[in-house]
Design a protein around this motif. Structure first.
Motif, PDB file in Angstrom:
ATOM      1  N   ILE A  28       0.840  -1.208   0.000  1.00 31.13           N
ATOM      2  CA  ILE A  28       0.000   0.000   0.000  1.00 31.13           C
ATOM      3  C   ILE A  28       0.876   1.260   0.000  1.00 31.13           C
ATOM      4  N   GLU A  29       1.963   1.192   0.775  1.00 24.53           N
ATOM      5  CA  GLU A  29       2.919   2.316   0.782  1.00 24.53           C
ATOM      6  C   GLU A  29       3.509   2.589  -0.604  1.00 24.53           C
ATOM      7  N   GLN A  30       3.658   1.519  -1.394  1.00 24.52           N
ATOM      8  CA  GLN A  30       4.222   1.690  -2.746  1.00 24.52           C
ATOM      9  C   GLN A  30       3.155   2.152  -3.744  1.00 24.52           C
ATOM     10  N   GLY A  31       1.932   2.355  -3.259  1.00 26.52           N
ATOM     11  CA  GLY A  31       0.892   2.914  -4.141  1.00 26.52           C
ATOM     12  C   GLY A  31      -0.125   1.901  -4.643  1.00 26.52           C
ATOM     13  N   VAL A  32      -0.065   0.669  -4.157  1.00 26.31           N
ATOM     14  CA  VAL A  32      -1.042  -0.336  -4.595  1.00 26.31           C
ATOM     15  C   VAL A  32      -2.414   0.005  -4.003  1.00 26.31           C
ATOM     16  N   SER A  33      -3.458  -0.082  -4.839  1.00 24.39           N
ATOM     17  CA  SER A  33      -4.802   0.306  -4.378  1.00 24.39           C
ATOM     18  C   SER A  33      -5.439  -0.811  -3.556  1.00 24.39           C
ATOM     19  N   ASN A  34      -6.456  -0.436  -2.796  1.00 22.91           N
ATOM     20  CA  ASN A  34      -7.185  -1.434  -2.001  1.00 22.91           C
ATOM     21  C   ASN A  34      -7.831  -2.483  -2.885  1.00 22.91           C
ATOM     22  N   SER A  35      -8.275  -2.075  -4.059  1.00 24.01           N
ATOM     23  CA  SER A  35      -8.897  -3.038  -4.963  1.00 24.01           C
ATOM     24  C   SER A  35      -7.863  -4.051  -5.470  1.00 24.01           C
ATOM     25  N   ASP A  36      -6.645  -3.566  -5.745  1.00 22.05           N
ATOM     26  CA  ASP A  36      -5.573  -4.493  -6.150  1.00 22.05           C
ATOM     27  C   ASP A  36      -5.223  -5.452  -5.010  1.00 22.05           C
ATOM     28  N   ILE A  37      -5.250  -4.950  -3.774  1.00 22.47           N
ATOM     29  CA  ILE A  37      -4.976  -5.819  -2.621  1.00 22.47           C
ATOM     30  C   ILE A  37      -6.049  -6.902  -2.525  1.00 22.47           C
ATOM     31  N   ASP A  38      -7.306  -6.506  -2.767  1.00 22.45           N
ATOM     32  CA  ASP A  38      -8.382  -7.510  -2.734  1.00 22.45           C
ATOM     33  C   ASP A  38      -8.230  -8.545  -3.848  1.00 22.45           C
ATOM     34  N   ASP A  39      -7.714  -8.108  -5.006  1.00 23.91           N
ATOM     35  CA  ASP A  39      -7.439  -9.072  -6.085  1.00 23.91           C
ATOM     36  C   ASP A  39      -6.463 -10.135  -5.601  1.00 23.91           C
ATOM     37  N   VAL A  40      -5.369  -9.672  -4.991  1.00 20.21           N
ATOM     38  CA  VAL A  40      -4.290 -10.577  -4.584  1.00 20.21           C
ATOM     39  C   VAL A  40      -4.720 -11.448  -3.399  1.00 20.21           C
ATOM     40  N   MET A  41      -5.454 -10.852  -2.484  1.00 22.87           N
ATOM     41  CA  MET A  41      -5.768 -11.547  -1.230  1.00 22.87           C
ATOM     42  C   MET A  41      -7.057 -12.364  -1.306  1.00 22.87           C
ATOM     43  N   SER A  42      -7.840 -12.163  -2.338  1.00 29.03           N
ATOM     44  CA  SER A  42      -9.148 -12.792  -2.337  1.00 29.03           C
ATOM     45  C   SER A  42      -9.598 -13.267  -3.723  1.00 29.03           C
ATOM     46  N   ARG A  43      -9.660 -12.302  -4.680  1.00 26.21           N
ATOM     47  CA  ARG A  43     -10.245 -12.667  -5.973  1.00 26.21           C
ATOM     48  C   ARG A  43      -9.425 -13.702  -6.724  1.00 26.21           C
ATOM     49  N   SER A  44      -8.098 -13.616  -6.623  1.00 27.26           N
ATOM     50  CA  SER A  44      -7.253 -14.571  -7.359  1.00 27.26           C
ATOM     51  C   SER A  44      -7.578 -15.997  -6.921  1.00 27.26           C
ATOM     52  N   ILE A  45      -7.754 -16.192  -5.634  1.00 27.38           N
ATOM     53  CA  ILE A  45      -8.004 -17.543  -5.131  1.00 27.38           C
ATOM     54  C   ILE A  45      -9.446 -17.950  -5.421  1.00 27.38           C
ATOM     55  N   ALA A  46     -10.384 -17.006  -5.287  1.00 30.13           N
ATOM     56  CA  ALA A  46     -11.775 -17.318  -5.641  1.00 30.13           C
ATOM     57  C   ALA A  46     -11.850 -17.808  -7.083  1.00 30.13           C
ATOM     58  N   LYS A  47     -11.049 -17.193  -7.954  1.00 28.61           N
ATOM     59  CA  LYS A  47     -11.085 -17.589  -9.367  1.00 28.61           C
ATOM     60  C   LYS A  47     -10.582 -19.014  -9.580  1.00 28.61           C
ATOM     61  N   THR A  48      -9.640 -19.487  -8.752  1.00 26.32           N
ATOM     62  CA  THR A  48      -9.181 -20.881  -8.919  1.00 26.32           C
ATOM     63  C   THR A  48     -10.333 -21.837  -8.612  1.00 26.32           C
ATOM     64  N   PHE A  49     -11.130 -21.511  -7.581  1.00 23.00           N
ATOM     65  CA  PHE A  49     -12.260 -22.374  -7.223  1.00 23.00           C
ATOM     66  C   PHE A  49     -13.347 -22.290  -8.296  1.00 23.00           C
ATOM     67  N   ASP A  50     -13.609 -21.070  -8.776  1.00 25.77           N
ATOM     68  CA  ASP A  50     -14.650 -20.912  -9.803  1.00 25.77           C
ATOM     69  C   ASP A  50     -14.264 -21.650 -11.084  1.00 25.77           C
ATOM     70  N   ALA A  51     -12.983 -21.513 -11.487  1.00 28.31           N
ATOM     71  CA  ALA A  51     -12.543 -22.170 -12.726  1.00 28.31           C
ATOM     72  C   ALA A  51     -12.633 -23.684 -12.595  1.00 28.31           C
ATOM     73  N   ALA A  52     -12.250 -24.205 -11.417  1.00 27.84           N
ATOM     74  CA  ALA A  52     -12.299 -25.661 -11.231  1.00 27.84           C
ATOM     75  C   ALA A  52     -13.736 -26.156 -11.267  1.00 27.84           C
ATOM     76  N   SER A  53     -14.642 -25.403 -10.668  1.00 22.92           N
ATOM     77  CA  SER A  53     -16.013 -25.901 -10.603  1.00 22.92           C
ATOM     78  C   SER A  53     -16.677 -25.853 -11.985  1.00 22.92           C
ATOM     79  N   LYS A  54     -16.222 -24.924 -12.839  1.00 20.51           N
ATOM     80  CA  LYS A  54     -16.827 -24.834 -14.181  1.00 20.51           C
ATOM     81  C   LYS A  54     -16.436 -26.002 -15.072  1.00 20.51           C
ATOM     82  N   ILE A  55     -15.215 -26.524 -14.858  1.00 24.87           N
ATOM     83  CA  ILE A  55     -14.740 -27.578 -15.770  1.00 24.87           C
ATOM     84  C   ILE A  55     -15.204 -28.968 -15.299  1.00 24.87           C
TER      85      ILE A  55
END
Ligand SMILES: [Zn+2]
Length: 324
Positions: A295-322
């Motif tokens: 965050i100090e380096q300028g990363v936005s809260n939305s980018d933090i949520d991508d890294v901390m949450s959405r990226s992993i949610a997408k692995t579960f979503d992709a697996a369940s679709k296939i």
């Protein structure tokens, strides 16, 4: 829906998630050896570390401990009601595929993983929510069916088929310096998986950004998941810089963070109660140090949520679709 030790949740309910941790780790069967393993202590340390992680904002931990790395299903069962955060347990196999599996086909291995996911681990009703594999030095030994490489490749096919059958993602310990994410992805692709459902872990052990980019352009998820509390400051900065560079290159929702730390581990010595020094803050360096640094380096809260949450949610979503 995602299996946790306390029941199932939606991928949108993961919250901040650590992608690669261990509650209790050691070796399969250690629970039968009193001078190695102290269950009361394992439970206490796990509970305290889960509470500390919760206080730092973590809402889910992926426990990457298959049976042969000392997974304790009864510990999960006991923590199901008391853990303040979601714990996702793993089936799968660790680095040294046990001899038991040497004659098994990929489908037979898959069937065993599927049982852990659909019915429960050992004799409990705790269901695995992810499949763990580990490719390391052993992959270099390649001399036919009796060699580790052959067995590791077979285990990966078994994992892929279990993933397709159940809709559960796969997370991989990899030796990044040998670029083992690439041959793993080849197998998963050959087995028809969406590579988005795969996490190639321990990737920031490598300093080679071109390797990481080769993984990312194939659409897979990359784990920057070794951030233990005893890392020297320059190494913390090096690993965090990789996360920053990848976020700035637009890969925030394809990377995930973790420590690869255990609340209770026998891996530093066989003293009673666990050889590794007790550290109830073993899962805090990412939320308490690395996130504020980003965050100090300028990363936005939305980018933090991508890294901390959405990226992993997408692995579960992709697996369940296939899933078939
Ligand atoms: Zn690990």
């Amino acid at each position: 829906m995602i299996n946790t030790i306390s029941g199932s949740i939606n991928s949108s309910d993961l919250g901040w998630t650590l992608s690669h941790e261990h509650l209790v780790s050691g070796m399969g069967g250690m629970d039968k050896i009193a001078q190695l393993y102290d269950r009361t202590e394992a439970l206490r340390r796990s509970q305290e570390a889960l509470e500390a992680a919760y206080a730092s904002g973590i809402r889910t931990i992926i426990d990457c401990t298959p049976l042969d790395l000392g997974r304790q299903a009864d510990v999960f069962e006991r923590l199901a009601d008391t853990s303040p955060i979601n714990v996702i347990a793993a089936t799968g196999l660790y680095r040294w595929v046990p001899l038991t599996y040497y004659t098994w086909s990929p489908d037979a291995i898959a069937e065993y993983f599927i049982k852990d996911i659909e019915i429960g681990l050992e004799s409990t009703s705790v269901k695995a929510g992810i499949i763990k594999l580990a490719w390391d030095y052993e992959y270099r030994l390649d001399e036919g069916p009796g060699s580790p490489r052959f067995q590791l490749e077979k285990a990966a096919r078994g994992a892929a088929r279990a993933s397709r059958a159940t809709g559960v993602p796969i997370t991989c310990h990899t030796r990044a310096l040998d670029e083992l994410g690439l041959p793993l992805l080849d197998i998963f692709q050959d087995e028809g998986l969406d590579l988005r459902a795969i996490t190639i872990g321990h990737s920031s052990d490598s300093r080679d950004m071109s390797y990481l980019n080769q993984l990312l352009i194939r659409g897979t998820t990359v784990g920057l998941d070794r951030f233990q509390s005893n890392l020297p400051e320059d190494e913390k900065l090096r690993r965090s810089q990789i996360a920053l560079d990848l976020i700035q290159s637009g890969f925030g929702d394809q990377i995930c963070l973790g420590h690869d730390s255990a609340a209770y581990s026998l891996n530093l010595g066989p003293t009673s109660g666990g050889g590794r020094a007790e550290d109830s803050n073993c899962w805090s360096p990412v939320p308490d140090w690395q996130i504020p640094w980003l965050i100090e380096q300028g990363v936005s809260n939305s980018d933090i949520d991508d890294v901390m949450s959405r990226s992993i949610a997408k692995t579960f979503d992709a697996a369940s679709k296939i899933s078939r």
